[in-house]
Motif scaffolding. Structure first.
Motif, short mmCIF file in Angstrom:
data_model
loop_
_atom_site.label_atom_id
_atom_site.label_comp_id
_atom_site.label_asym_id
_atom_site.label_seq_id
_atom_site.Cartn_x
_atom_site.Cartn_y
_atom_site.Cartn_z
N THR A 30 47.62 -18.11 -38.17
CA THR A 30 47.71 -19.56 -38.25
C THR A 30 47.52 -20.05 -39.68
N LEU A 31 46.50 -19.54 -40.35
CA LEU A 31 46.23 -19.96 -41.72
C LEU A 31 47.40 -19.64 -42.64
N ALA A 32 47.95 -18.43 -42.51
CA ALA A 32 49.07 -18.02 -43.35
C ALA A 32 50.30 -18.88 -43.07
N SER A 33 50.54 -19.17 -41.81
CA SER A 33 51.74 -19.96 -41.46
C SER A 33 51.66 -21.37 -42.04
N LEU A 34 50.49 -21.98 -42.00
CA LEU A 34 50.32 -23.32 -42.58
C LEU A 34 50.53 -23.28 -44.09
N ALA A 35 49.93 -22.29 -44.75
CA ALA A 35 50.07 -22.16 -46.20
C ALA A 35 51.51 -21.90 -46.60
N ASN A 36 52.25 -21.19 -45.75
CA ASN A 36 53.65 -20.87 -46.05
C ASN A 36 54.59 -22.02 -45.77
N THR A 37 54.12 -23.04 -45.06
CA THR A 37 55.00 -24.15 -44.69
C THR A 37 54.61 -25.39 -45.49
N ARG A 38 54.03 -26.39 -44.87
CA ARG A 38 53.69 -27.61 -45.61
C ARG A 38 52.19 -27.88 -45.63
N GLY A 39 51.41 -26.83 -45.30
CA GLY A 39 49.97 -27.04 -45.23
C GLY A 39 49.60 -27.75 -43.94
N GLY A 40 48.30 -27.98 -43.74
CA GLY A 40 47.86 -28.67 -42.53
C GLY A 40 46.39 -28.43 -42.26
N ARG A 41 46.00 -28.65 -41.01
CA ARG A 41 44.60 -28.52 -40.62
C ARG A 41 44.47 -27.73 -39.33
N VAL A 42 43.35 -27.03 -39.22
CA VAL A 42 42.96 -26.37 -37.98
C VAL A 42 41.66 -27.01 -37.52
N LEU A 43 41.63 -27.46 -36.27
CA LEU A 43 40.42 -28.05 -35.69
C LEU A 43 39.78 -27.00 -34.78
N VAL A 44 38.69 -26.42 -35.23
CA VAL A 44 37.98 -25.41 -34.45
C VAL A 44 36.91 -26.12 -33.62
N GLY A 45 36.97 -25.91 -32.29
CA GLY A 45 36.08 -26.62 -31.39
C GLY A 45 36.84 -27.61 -30.52
N VAL A 46 38.19 -27.53 -30.57
CA VAL A 46 39.06 -28.38 -29.76
C VAL A 46 40.00 -27.47 -28.97
N ASP A 47 40.10 -27.66 -27.65
CA ASP A 47 40.95 -26.78 -26.86
C ASP A 47 42.41 -27.22 -26.91
#
Length: 212
Positions: A30-47
């Motif tokens: 997930t982290l690599a895919s965001l960095a390879n595209t346009r960036g973004g956020r991951v919310l840990v603690g949300v289903d």
């Protein structure tokens, strides 16, 4: 930061929900895919349904994320990530991980010993790239070339972009049928759009397809 407003946007190209970080190899994609595209956020603690579950141990989650960014992604992303713990109105903590678009694309995630693969975001999924798309990412990130210079597109090429605004993907056969053109001509148009950074090429499933 308005956590609920962010969650209401729903998962997409620049936003991913994770109830928890189960293993560095999984979050690395997930982290690599965001960095390879346009960036973004991951919310840990949300289903996956957008419900705030909260994290039990922020430090443990941070450790797993840093391990993934440092040891399971190449080139590493640990210096680029930003972390912020946010509490909702019931006191549950969500860890917000901000991933900038990278200037050192493509980043590859380790999926097994000795097996490193590049991923990009397609809508709300992390999708493995083709070698062609990896070359495009390398060119896009190269300081001497920078962003692609957009070129004039003809009616047939614009039709691909219009189709992808309404559909998640297009295959060669779908494009041929859409415009009633031959395979060679259709393939040439799709590769041209890929090489100039308009669309992405994916060849890791049974049938090659293209996305934004």
């Amino acid at each position: 930061m308005d956590l609920l407003e962010l969650i209401r946007q729903g998962e997409g190209e620049r936003l991913e929900f994770k109830q928890r970080t189960t293993h560095p190899t999984r979050i690395a994609r997930t982290l690599a895919s965001l960095a390879n595209t346009r960036g973004g956020r991951v919310l840990v603690g949300v289903d996956d349904q957008g419900r705030v579950m909260g994290v039990r141990d922020v430090e443990e989650e941070l450790y797993q994320l840093r391990e993934a960014a440092r040891h399971y992604i190449d080139p590493p992303l640990d210096e680029q990530l930003q972390f912020r713990a946010v509490e909702d109105h019931e006191g549950r903590t969500v860890l917000v991980v901000t991933v900038p678009e990278s200037a050192t694309k493509p980043h590859r995630a380790q999926v097994a010993d000795g097996d490193w693969r590049a991923y990009v975001r397609v809508h709300d999924q992390s999708v493995q790239t083709s070698q062609l798309t990896e070359k495009v990412l390398e060119r896009e990130a190269a300081p001497e070339t920078g962003r692609f210079e957009r070129i004039p597109l003809n009616r047939e090429e614009l039709a691909v972009l219009e189709y992808l605004r309404q559909h998640p993907r297009i295959t060669l056969a779908q494009y041929q049928k859409l415009l009633n053109i031959g395979q060679r001509r259709a393939h040439r148009n799709l590769i041209k759009l890929t090489l100039h950074g308009y669309i992405k090429h994916h060849d890791k499933q049974k049938e090659v397809y293209y996305t934004f």
